[in-house]
Design an enzyme around this catalytic site. Structure first.
Site, mmCIF file in Angstrom:
data_model
loop_
_atom_site.group_PDB
_atom_site.id
_atom_site.type_symbol
_atom_site.label_atom_id
_atom_site.label_comp_id
_atom_site.label_asym_id
_atom_site.label_seq_id
_atom_site.Cartn_x
_atom_site.Cartn_y
_atom_site.Cartn_z
ATOM 1 N N LYS A 1 -5.518 -7.085 2.299
ATOM 2 C CA LYS A 1 -4.981 -6.326 1.164
ATOM 3 C C LYS A 1 -5.015 -7.177 -0.100
ATOM 4 O O LYS A 1 -5.374 -6.696 -1.181
ATOM 5 C CB LYS A 1 -3.552 -5.847 1.476
ATOM 6 C CG LYS A 1 -3.548 -4.688 2.457
ATOM 7 C CD LYS A 1 -2.201 -4.392 3.085
ATOM 8 C CE LYS A 1 -2.375 -3.330 4.181
ATOM 9 N NZ LYS A 1 -1.169 -3.068 4.951
ATOM 10 N N GLN B 1 4.975 -4.711 5.156
ATOM 11 C CA GLN B 1 4.070 -4.629 6.307
ATOM 12 C C GLN B 1 4.868 -4.353 7.590
ATOM 13 O O GLN B 1 5.826 -5.059 7.892
ATOM 14 C CB GLN B 1 3.286 -5.954 6.431
ATOM 15 C CG GLN B 1 2.229 -5.953 7.512
ATOM 16 C CD GLN B 1 1.084 -4.971 7.245
ATOM 17 O OE1 GLN B 1 0.561 -4.904 6.139
ATOM 18 N NE2 GLN B 1 0.700 -4.210 8.250
ATOM 19 N N ASP C 1 2.785 3.282 0.006
ATOM 20 C CA ASP C 1 2.442 3.630 1.386
ATOM 21 C C ASP C 1 2.828 5.080 1.706
ATOM 22 O O ASP C 1 2.414 5.618 2.728
ATOM 23 C CB ASP C 1 3.215 2.705 2.353
ATOM 24 C CG ASP C 1 2.276 1.775 3.124
ATOM 25 O OD1 ASP C 1 1.060 2.029 3.099
ATOM 26 O OD2 ASP C 1 2.779 0.822 3.741
#
Ligand code: NDP
Length: 285
Positions: A52, A96, A119
């Site tokens: 990322k 994460q 997200d």
């Protein structure tokens, strides 16, 4: 033979556009910024986080990584999230997953400001998706939708069968297809006669996590197949949830594994971060 929907190529094209738009925004004094929070030492999570970061660098997006020890308390993590919510340089916050067991994942995801939830996992954003007015759409299902769009697949009036009902892929992709006026069937582990359901589909979206469980001869002639599954078989080989070679005999178009949905997920994270920065700049997105 089926047309291959090339996720790598679509992702590369999108990332070029994202990089160009990012430069334009930077020219206006706004640098898109993403904060990635990693708690603990999970090796797969470390790889994802570094991918990322690299993708942000290549697109010109500012990224900052917060690596926290596995023993970090929930309160410390919540404090970091609160600081990132207030940080003007940060447009997107990604925690994460999975988090260590002593931390309540739902609590942390709900602490992220919905306006920085790139997200798309915050219940507010899930609710906005359900009501057909999304703010941020989750990266993997959104990537699937972009692939269908690039492949010129019109969903209106089509029979879409989604196999899998997880919160991160199956459910959101089903809602996104519904928003495009498809007739959607969601299948799962208790579905009776999965083969018959799949055989009736104009578009099959597989998100199960079982190697090649959807057989090629189940696929209707001319159907489109999107395979989200990533399954390791043996030491090195990756396969999807769909029996690829046999499915190519029937499908009009199909995504490969690897090189299909995989490259789209991080692309959509960049896309959402840029979208958030555009909103900060007062531009509609
Ligand atoms: P989950 O394990 O959370 O969900 C799997 C779903 O498949 C469940 O809804 C389950 O049903 C259903 N299922 C399991 N067995 C069967 C069966 N025999 N018949 C029908 N349905 C079944 O997985 P995820 O949604 O997180 O991921 C799915 C796949 O996608 C995985 O291979 C994962 O690696 C991959 N993935 C890929 C990404 C990418 O970037 N390309 C990103 C995210 C995931 P039930 O609910 O009844 O248990």
């Amino acid at each position: 033979m089926a047309e291959i929907i090339d996720g790598k190529a679509i992702a590369a094209e999108m990332r070029q556009q994202i990089a160009a738009d990012t430069q334009e925004l930077i020219g206006q004094g706004i640098t898109p910024g993403l904060a990635v929070v990693l708690v603990g030492e999970d090796p797969a999570s470390r790889v994802y986080v570094s991918m990322k970061e690299k993708a942000c660098d290549a697109a010109g997006i500012y990224s900052v990584e917060h690596k926290l020890a596995a023993e970090t308390s929930e309160a410390e993590l919540l404090e970091l999230v609160a600081n990132l919510n207030d940080d003007e340089k940060i447009d997107g916050i990604l925690v994460q997953l999975p988090l260590p067991e002593h931390i309540d994942e739902a609590q942390v995801l709900e602490a992220i400001s919905p306006n920085k939830d790139v997200d798309g996992f915050h219940p507010y954003n899930v609710g906005r998706l359900v009501t057909g007015n999304p703010v941020f759409q989750s990266c993997t299902p959104y990537g699937v939708m972009k692939m269908l769009e690039h492949a010129g697949v019109e969903l209106k009036g089509k029979e879409v069968v989604v196999v899998g009902r997880s919160n991160i892929v199956g459910k959101p992709v089903a809602l996104m297809c519904l928003a495009e006026h498809a007739t959607v069937t969601i299948c799962h582990s208790r579905t009776v006669d999965l083969q018959q359901k799949v055989a009736a589909a104009d578009v099959v979206i597989a998100a199960v996590g079982r190697p090649e469980m959807i057989k090629g001869d189940w696929i209707k002639k001319g159907a489109v197949v999107i395979d989200v599954g990533v399954n390791r078989v043996g030491e090195k080989k990756l396969v999807g949830d769909v029996e690829f070679v046999a499915a190519c005999e029937n499908a009009a178009a199909i995504t490969p594994v690897p090189g299909g949905v995989g490259p789209m997920t991080i692309t959509m994270l960049l896309y959402n971060t840029l979208l958030s920065a555009k909103r900060r700049a007062g531009q509609p997105g």
